[in-house]
Design a protein around this motif. Structure first.
Motif, PDB file in Angstrom:
ATOM      1  N   MET A   1      19.342 -34.568  26.631  1.00  0.00           N
ATOM      2  CA  MET A   1      20.643 -33.927  26.516  1.00  0.00           C
ATOM      3  C   MET A   1      20.925 -33.325  27.894  1.00  0.00           C
ATOM      4  SD  MET A   1      22.208 -31.235  23.728  1.00  0.00           S
ATOM      5  CE  MET A   1      21.215 -29.825  24.210  1.00  0.00           C
ATOM      6  N   LEU A   2      21.858 -33.933  28.596  1.00  0.00           N
ATOM      7  CA  LEU A   2      22.139 -33.581  29.986  1.00  0.00           C
ATOM      8  C   LEU A   2      23.396 -32.726  30.074  1.00  0.00           C
ATOM      9  CD1 LEU A   2      21.425 -37.059  31.624  1.00  0.00           C
ATOM     10  CD2 LEU A   2      19.872 -35.107  31.441  1.00  0.00           C
ATOM     11  N   SER A   3      23.337 -31.713  30.914  1.00  0.00           N
ATOM     12  CA  SER A   3      24.474 -30.803  31.099  1.00  0.00           C
ATOM     13  C   SER A   3      24.665 -30.517  32.583  1.00  0.00           C
ATOM     14  CB  SER A   3      24.257 -29.478  30.351  1.00  0.00           C
ATOM     15  OG  SER A   3      24.085 -29.697  28.962  1.00  0.00           O
ATOM     16  N   VAL A   4      25.911 -30.400  32.974  1.00  0.00           N
ATOM     17  CA  VAL A   4      26.255 -29.975  34.330  1.00  0.00           C
ATOM     18  C   VAL A   4      26.603 -28.494  34.285  1.00  0.00           C
ATOM     19  CG1 VAL A   4      27.931 -30.189  36.201  1.00  0.00           C
ATOM     20  CG2 VAL A   4      27.015 -32.248  35.098  1.00  0.00           C
ATOM     21  N   TYR A   5      25.937 -27.733  35.143  1.00  0.00           N
ATOM     22  CA  TYR A   5      26.213 -26.313  35.275  1.00  0.00           C
ATOM     23  C   TYR A   5      26.923 -26.065  36.601  1.00  0.00           C
ATOM     24  CZ  TYR A   5      23.582 -24.724  31.187  1.00  0.00           C
ATOM     25  OH  TYR A   5      23.160 -24.476  29.905  1.00  0.00           O
ATOM     26  N   ALA A   6      27.837 -25.103  36.577  1.00  0.00           N
ATOM     27  CA  ALA A   6      28.603 -24.766  37.779  1.00  0.00           C
ATOM     28  C   ALA A   6      28.676 -23.254  37.915  1.00  0.00           C
ATOM     29  CB  ALA A   6      30.008 -25.365  37.716  1.00  0.00           C
ATOM     30  N   SER A   7      28.927 -22.815  39.130  1.00  0.00           N
ATOM     31  CA  SER A   7      29.110 -21.390  39.400  1.00  0.00           C
ATOM     32  C   SER A   7      30.290 -21.221  40.340  1.00  0.00           C
ATOM     33  CB  SER A   7      27.852 -20.786  40.037  1.00  0.00           C
ATOM     34  OG  SER A   7      28.103 -19.458  40.473  1.00  0.00           O
ATOM     35  N   ASP A   8      31.229 -20.386  39.925  1.00  0.00           N
ATOM     36  CA  ASP A   8      32.398 -20.085  40.747  1.00  0.00           C
ATOM     37  C   ASP A   8      32.248 -18.757  41.476  1.00  0.00           C
ATOM     38  OD1 ASP A   8      33.653 -22.416  39.862  1.00  0.00           O
ATOM     39  OD2 ASP A   8      34.407 -21.410  38.068  1.00  0.00           O
ATOM     40  N   SER A   9      31.056 -18.174  41.443  1.00  0.00           N
ATOM     41  CA  SER A   9      30.835 -16.899  42.127  1.00  0.00           C
ATOM     42  C   SER A   9      31.035 -17.066  43.631  1.00  0.00           C
ATOM     43  CB  SER A   9      29.421 -16.391  41.856  1.00  0.00           C
ATOM     44  OG  SER A   9      29.162 -16.291  40.476  1.00  0.00           O
ATOM     45  N   PRO A  10      31.457 -16.017  44.323  1.00  0.00           N
ATOM     46  CA  PRO A  10      31.535 -16.090  45.793  1.00  0.00           C
ATOM     47  C   PRO A  10      30.200 -16.542  46.374  1.00  0.00           C
ATOM     48  CG  PRO A  10      32.584 -14.079  45.007  1.00  0.00           C
ATOM     49  CD  PRO A  10      31.927 -14.707  43.808  1.00  0.00           C
ATOM     50  N   TYR A  11      30.269 -17.316  47.448  1.00  0.00           N
ATOM     51  CA  TYR A  11      29.073 -17.928  48.000  1.00  0.00           C
ATOM     52  C   TYR A  11      28.036 -16.901  48.446  1.00  0.00           C
ATOM     53  CZ  TYR A  11      31.924 -22.159  48.029  1.00  0.00           C
ATOM     54  OH  TYR A  11      32.718 -23.208  47.659  1.00  0.00           O
ATOM     55  N   GLU A  12      28.476 -15.716  48.836  1.00  0.00           N
ATOM     56  CA  GLU A  12      27.546 -14.705  49.314  1.00  0.00           C
ATOM     57  C   GLU A  12      26.940 -13.890  48.180  1.00  0.00           C
ATOM     58  OE1 GLU A  12      26.760 -14.920  52.417  1.00  0.00           O
ATOM     59  OE2 GLU A  12      28.259 -16.504  52.592  1.00  0.00           O
ATOM     60  N   GLU A  13      27.336 -14.160  46.931  1.00  0.00           N
ATOM     61  CA  GLU A  13      26.805 -13.426  45.789  1.00  0.00           C
ATOM     62  C   GLU A  13      25.894 -14.331  44.960  1.00  0.00           C
ATOM     63  OE1 GLU A  13      29.968 -11.820  43.484  1.00  0.00           O
ATOM     64  OE2 GLU A  13      30.870 -10.718  45.155  1.00  0.00           O
ATOM     65  N   PRO A  14      24.962 -13.741  44.207  1.00  0.00           N
ATOM     66  CA  PRO A  14      24.118 -14.560  43.321  1.00  0.00           C
ATOM     67  C   PRO A  14      24.985 -15.350  42.343  1.00  0.00           C
ATOM     68  CG  PRO A  14      23.255 -12.326  43.489  1.00  0.00           C
ATOM     69  CD  PRO A  14      24.596 -12.313  44.164  1.00  0.00           C
ATOM     70  N   PRO A  15      24.689 -16.614  42.133  1.00  0.00           N
ATOM     71  CA  PRO A  15      25.543 -17.440  41.270  1.00  0.00           C
ATOM     72  C   PRO A  15      25.453 -17.017  39.808  1.00  0.00           C
ATOM     73  CG  PRO A  15      23.600 -18.655  41.934  1.00  0.00           C
ATOM     74  CD  PRO A  15      23.582 -17.383  42.718  1.00  0.00           C
ATOM     75  N   SER A  16      26.583 -17.076  39.152  1.00  0.00           N
ATOM     76  CA  SER A  16      26.660 -16.859  37.706  1.00  0.00           C
ATOM     77  C   SER A  16      26.922 -18.232  37.079  1.00  0.00           C
ATOM     78  CB  SER A  16      27.778 -15.871  37.360  1.00  0.00           C
ATOM     79  OG  SER A  16      27.904 -15.714  35.968  1.00  0.00           O
ATOM     80  N   TRP A  17      25.879 -18.831  36.532  1.00  0.00           N
ATOM     81  CA  TRP A  17      25.960 -20.214  36.074  1.00  0.00           C
ATOM     82  C   TRP A  17      26.550 -20.317  34.672  1.00  0.00           C
ATOM     83  CZ3 TRP A  17      25.160 -24.025  39.424  1.00  0.00           C
ATOM     84  CH2 TRP A  17      24.385 -23.759  40.558  1.00  0.00           C
ATOM     85  N   ARG A  18      27.311 -21.380  34.455  1.00  0.00           N
ATOM     86  CA  ARG A  18      27.864 -21.669  33.132  1.00  0.00           C
ATOM     87  C   ARG A  18      27.896 -23.185  32.939  1.00  0.00           C
ATOM     88  NH1 ARG A  18      33.351 -23.095  33.603  1.00  0.00           N
ATOM     89  NH2 ARG A  18      34.144 -22.860  35.741  1.00  0.00           N
ATOM     90  N   CYS A  19      27.726 -23.608  31.704  1.00  0.00           N
ATOM     91  CA  CYS A  19      27.764 -25.037  31.384  1.00  0.00           C
ATOM     92  C   CYS A  19      29.220 -25.488  31.313  1.00  0.00           C
ATOM     93  CB  CYS A  19      27.047 -25.293  30.069  1.00  0.00           C
ATOM     94  SG  CYS A  19      27.092 -27.025  29.545  1.00  0.00           S
ATOM     95  N   ILE A  20      29.573 -26.482  32.122  1.00  0.00           N
ATOM     96  CA  ILE A  20      30.945 -26.983  32.102  1.00  0.00           C
ATOM     97  C   ILE A  20      31.054 -28.337  31.416  1.00  0.00           C
ATOM     98  CG2 ILE A  20      31.587 -25.694  34.171  1.00  0.00           C
ATOM     99  CD1 ILE A  20      31.342 -28.343  35.731  1.00  0.00           C
ATOM    100  N   CYS A  21      29.917 -28.989  31.199  1.00  0.00           N
ATOM    101  CA  CYS A  21      29.966 -30.291  30.520  1.00  0.00           C
ATOM    102  C   CYS A  21      28.585 -30.656  29.996  1.00  0.00           C
ATOM    103  CB  CYS A  21      30.462 -31.383  31.470  1.00  0.00           C
ATOM    104  SG  CYS A  21      30.491 -33.044  30.738  1.00  0.00           S
ATOM    105  N   THR A  22      28.506 -30.983  28.720  1.00  0.00           N
ATOM    106  CA  THR A  22      27.309 -31.579  28.134  1.00  0.00           C
ATOM    107  C   THR A  22      27.658 -32.996  27.728  1.00  0.00           C
ATOM    108  OG1 THR A  22      26.463 -29.454  27.333  1.00  0.00           O
ATOM    109  CG2 THR A  22      25.640 -31.439  26.260  1.00  0.00           C
ATOM    110  N   LEU A  23      26.925 -33.953  28.257  1.00  0.00           N
ATOM    111  CA  LEU A  23      27.253 -35.350  28.015  1.00  0.00           C
ATOM    112  C   LEU A  23      27.190 -35.659  26.531  1.00  0.00           C
ATOM    113  CD1 LEU A  23      26.536 -35.282  31.101  1.00  0.00           C
ATOM    114  CD2 LEU A  23      25.831 -37.661  30.838  1.00  0.00           C
ATOM    115  N   GLY A  24      28.246 -36.298  26.043  1.00  0.00           N
ATOM    116  CA  GLY A  24      28.354 -36.614  24.635  1.00  0.00           C
ATOM    117  C   GLY A  24      29.072 -35.558  23.829  1.00  0.00           C
ATOM    118  N   GLN A  25      29.378 -34.410  24.453  1.00  0.00           N
ATOM    119  CA  GLN A  25      30.075 -33.334  23.749  1.00  0.00           C
ATOM    120  C   GLN A  25      31.393 -32.972  24.446  1.00  0.00           C
ATOM    121  OE1 GLN A  25      27.450 -29.985  23.096  1.00  0.00           O
ATOM    122  NE2 GLN A  25      25.741 -31.290  22.441  1.00  0.00           N
TER     123      GLN A  25
END
Length: 562
Positions: free
Chosen positions: A230-254
Motif C-alpha cells: 500500500m503505497l502513499s505519497v507524503y508532502a509537506s508545505d511547511s517553509p523550507y527553513e522549518e521542520p516539515p509537517s508531513w501529510r498523506c496526499i495520495c494513497t494509490l488505489g484510494q
C-alpha cells in the motif's frame, strides 16, 4: 589698507581650510559606508579583481544564490564545445561550493551555451533565487525556466523534475530548483508498519503558480514482485527553513476526484504529476494480504590507508536507491574511507526477524577486538527508522605483521530467512592504497539511461535543454490532442492511457482540458530511452490510429519502418 588686505587673506585661508576639511570628512564617510555594505573601496578594486577565482571578499550567504543570465552576445564558459550542438538557449546558473580542503567558497558556473538567449530568456541582468539552507549542496540544482519547459536532473541521485511546455506561463521566467534533503530531522515519523521507500525530495519555490502539472521522477526500493504494497505519497508545505509537517496526499488505489496529484509507480521508479512544488517522499506499508519486501543495498568500507595495527570495517545497509548510496559515498569520502566490495542487494521482509551481520573466514594475522564476530540490527531500526546511513562497524586487530593481506567474508541475513543471505567478500593488501583498487561508484550505480545533457564541473548537476528533453515538439502534440481527445468508441485517449499503463486512475486525466496532452507529458518523463518514439507509434498502431501515426511520421520525417 594693509591690515584690511591681511584680514581678507586670513578669512580666505580659513574658508579654504574649512572646505577642505569638509571634503575629506565626506570622503571618509563615503568609504566607510561602502565597506560596511560589503563593497570594496576604490583603492581596493584592483586587489579584489586580482584575487583567485575561489576566493570571496566576504563570507557568502549560502541560503541565497544568484542566478545570472548572460547577455545575448556574451561568451559562455564552454562555448567552444557547444558550438557543435547547434541551436541552444543559454541556461546559466551559479552556486557557492566549498573549495577542497578549505573553508573558503568558490563560485562555479555551468550551463548550456551559446546562441540565441533571447529566444527563451528575457534580457535580465540577474535573478535572485532563495534556496533551502538545510539541503546537501552536492544534491542541488536550479535554473531559470520559461514557457518552453525543460528538465532538471540530479544525476547521482537519479531524480528529475520535468517541466512540460506551457507549465510556466507564457512570457514568464521562473527560478526552479530541485534538491534532496539527507537531514534525519526532515524524515517523516512513521508508524510501526510504515517504511520509507525513497529519498526526501525538495523542489520549489513553493510559491510558483504553474499552468499545468510538472512530473517528479525518482527511484523507489519497494519490491513489487514480492507481496502487496500500500503505497502513499507524503508532502509537506511547511517553509523550507522549518521542520516539515508531513501529510498523506495520495494513497494509490484510494484516489478521489479531489486528489491533487497523479502517481505512477513502475517497477523501480515513481512519477508524481503535481501542480505544486514542495517536499515529497514515498512511504509504503504491507497490505492486508501477502508479505511485503523492501530492497536494501549493502556497502562495506575501510580506511583507504590501512593501519599496520588494526582496521575498522563499516557496513552500511540503506534503501536501495541511488541517493541513499550516494549519501553514504559522500560521508565515507569525508572519513577517508574506500569501498571494499561491489555494493550488493538484499531483500528485507516485513514481519521478519532482525538483520544479522557476521564476519566469517577471517584470514590469518587478524583477530576480533569484540567478543563476538557478529552484530544484530533490530528490525524496527531498519523498517521504520528515522536515520539515514544506518551502519555497524567491526574492529579487527592485526596480530601478525608478516601477514599483509586482509581477507574475510561478511554474511548478511535476516535470522529467520537464510534463503536471502548475501555475502560480501573482502580481500585487500595492507601494502596497497585502497583508493587505487576500490570499486568505482560511477561504474557500480550510475543510471543506465544516457541522455544529452549539460553537466557542471562537479559532475552531479544536469540541466537539459527543451529541444533535448521532449521527443515530440509542441505542435505535434497539439495535432495528436486534436484527434485523440474527442470520444471515439474508446479508441481515443482512454485506450492510449491503457496502452501506456497509466489508466489506474483515469479520472485524473478525464478532468483535464486535454487528457491526451497530460498523458503525453507523463510519457515524456517516463520514457527517455532511444526507442521511446517507436514504442509510442506501436501503441498507436494497436489502437488502429493510423492518422496519429501519419502525423508523427510526417512531422518528424520518419518512414514506415517505425
Amino acid at each position: 589698507m594693509v591690515a584690511e588686505k591681511g584680514g581678507i587673506t586670513l578669512y580666505v585661508g580659513l574658508s579654504l581650510a574649512v572646505l577642505l576639511s569638509l571634503a575629506v570628512g565626506i570622503a571618509i564617510i563615503f568609504l566607510l559606508r561602502r565597506q560596511r555594505n560589503g563593497q570594496p573601496a576604490v583603492g581596493e578594486l584592483k586587489q579584489t579583481a586580482m584575487t583567485s577565482e575561489g576566493s570571496m571578499p566576504h563570507t557568502p550567504d549560502l541560503t541565497k544564490v544568484v542566478v545570472l543570465v548572460p547577455d545575448k552576445d556574451r561568451g559562455s564558459p564552454n562555448s567552444s564545445s557547444s558550438e557543435k550542438t547547434g541551436r541552444e538557449s543559454v541556461i546559466s546558473t551559479q552556486r557557492l561550493l566549498p573549495s577542497h580542503g578549505t573553508n573558503d567558497y568558490s563560485l562555479l558556473t555551468f550551463g548550456d551555451s551559446p546562441s540565441t538567449a533571447s529566444d527563451h530568456i528575457q534580457p535580465y541582468t540577474g535573478i535572485s533565487c532563495q534556496l533551502p539552507s538545510n539541503v546537501d549542496l552536492n544534491a542541488l540544482v536550479w535554473t531559470t525556466v520559461g514557457h518552453e519547459g525543460g528538465r532538471l536532473t540530479l544525476r547521482d541521485s537519479d531524480i528529475s523534475l520535468t517541466i512540460p511546455e506551457g507549465a510556466v506561463p507564457e512570457g514568464q521566467q521562473s527560478n526552479i530548483f530541485l534538491a534532496v534533503s539527507r537531514d534525519d530531522k526532515d524524515r517523516p515519523k512513521l508508524t510501526d508498519v510504515q517504511t520509507m521507500l525513497s529519498a526526501v525530495i525538495v523542489c520549489g519555490p513553493s510559491t510558483l503558480q504553474l499552468s499545468k502539472p510538472v512530473i517528479l521522477s525518482f527511484p523507489h526500493c519497494a519490491s513489487v514482485k514480492h507481496g502487496q504494497w500500500m503505497l502513499s505519497v507524503y508532502a509537506s508545505d511547511s517553509p523550507y527553513e522549518e521542520p516539515p509537517s508531513w501529510r498523506c496526499i495520495c494513497t494509490l488505489g484510494q484516489e478521489t476526484i479531489n486528489t491533487s496529484v497523479y502517481v505512477q509507480t513502475d517497477v523501480a521508479r515513481c512519477h508524481i504529476m503535481t501542480d505544486n512544488l514542495s517536499r515529497y517522499t514515498l512511504i509504503g506499508e504491507p497490505s492486508a494480504t501477502g508479505k511485503t519486501v523492501k530492497v536494501l543495498r549493502l556497502a562495506v568500507f575501510a580506511p583507504c590507508v590501512l593501519s599496520s595495527s588494526d582496521c575498522n570495517i563499516r557496513i552500511y545497509f540503506v534503501e536501495d536507491t541511488h541517493d541513499a548510496l550516494e549519501g553514504v559515498m559522500l560521508v565515507e569520502q569525508g572519513l577517508g574511507g574506500c569501498l571494499l566490495d561491489v555494493p550488493q542487494q538484499i531483500f528485507f521482509q516485513f514481519g521478519g526477524a532482525n538483520l544479522r551481520l557476521a564476519i566469517e573466514d577471517l584470514g590469518p594475522g587478524w583477530r576480533f577486538k569484540m567478543p563476538a564476530n557478529y552484530q544484530e540490527i533490530p528490525f524496527c531500526h531498519i523498517w521504520n527508522g528515522t536515520q539515514n546511513g544506518l551502519h555497524c562497524s567491526f574492529s579487527l586487530e592485526h596480530i601478525d605483521s608478516s601477514e599483509h593481506l586482509l581477507t574475510c567474508n561478511i554474511h548478511v541475513f535476516q535470522t529467520d530467512s537464510l534463503n536471502n543471505r548475501q555475502i560480501l567478500r573482502i580481500s585487500h593488501s595492507l601494502s596497497e592504497n585502497l583508493a587505487n583498487s576500490s570499486p568505482s561508484f560511477d561504474l557500480l550505480y550510475r543510471p543506465l539511461r544516457q541522455c544529452p545533457t549539460t553537466v557542471n564541473s562537479s559532475g552531479f548537476v544536469v540541466i537539459e535543454h527543451p529541444n533535448k528533453v521532449f521527443r515530440l515538439p509542441i505542435h505535434i502534440k497539439r495535432k495528436l490532442c486534436d484527434i485523440l481527445d474527442p470520444p471515439n468508441n474508446c479508441n481515443d485517449w482512454r485506450m492510449l492511457a491503457e496502452q501506456q499503463s497509466v489508466d489506474r486512475y483515469i479520472n485524473y486525466f478525464a478532468t483535464k482540458l486535454s487528457p491526451t496532452e497530460h498523458i503525453l507529458d507523463l510519457w515524456e518523463a517516463r520514457h527517455q530511452e532511444d526507442a521511446a518514439i517507436t514504442d509510442l507509434v506501436n501503441s498507436l498502431r494497436v489502437l488502429g490510429r493510423m492518422d496519429a501515426i501519419s502525423i508523427i511520421e510526417k512531422e518528424l520525417g520518419f518512414g514506415s519502418w517505425l
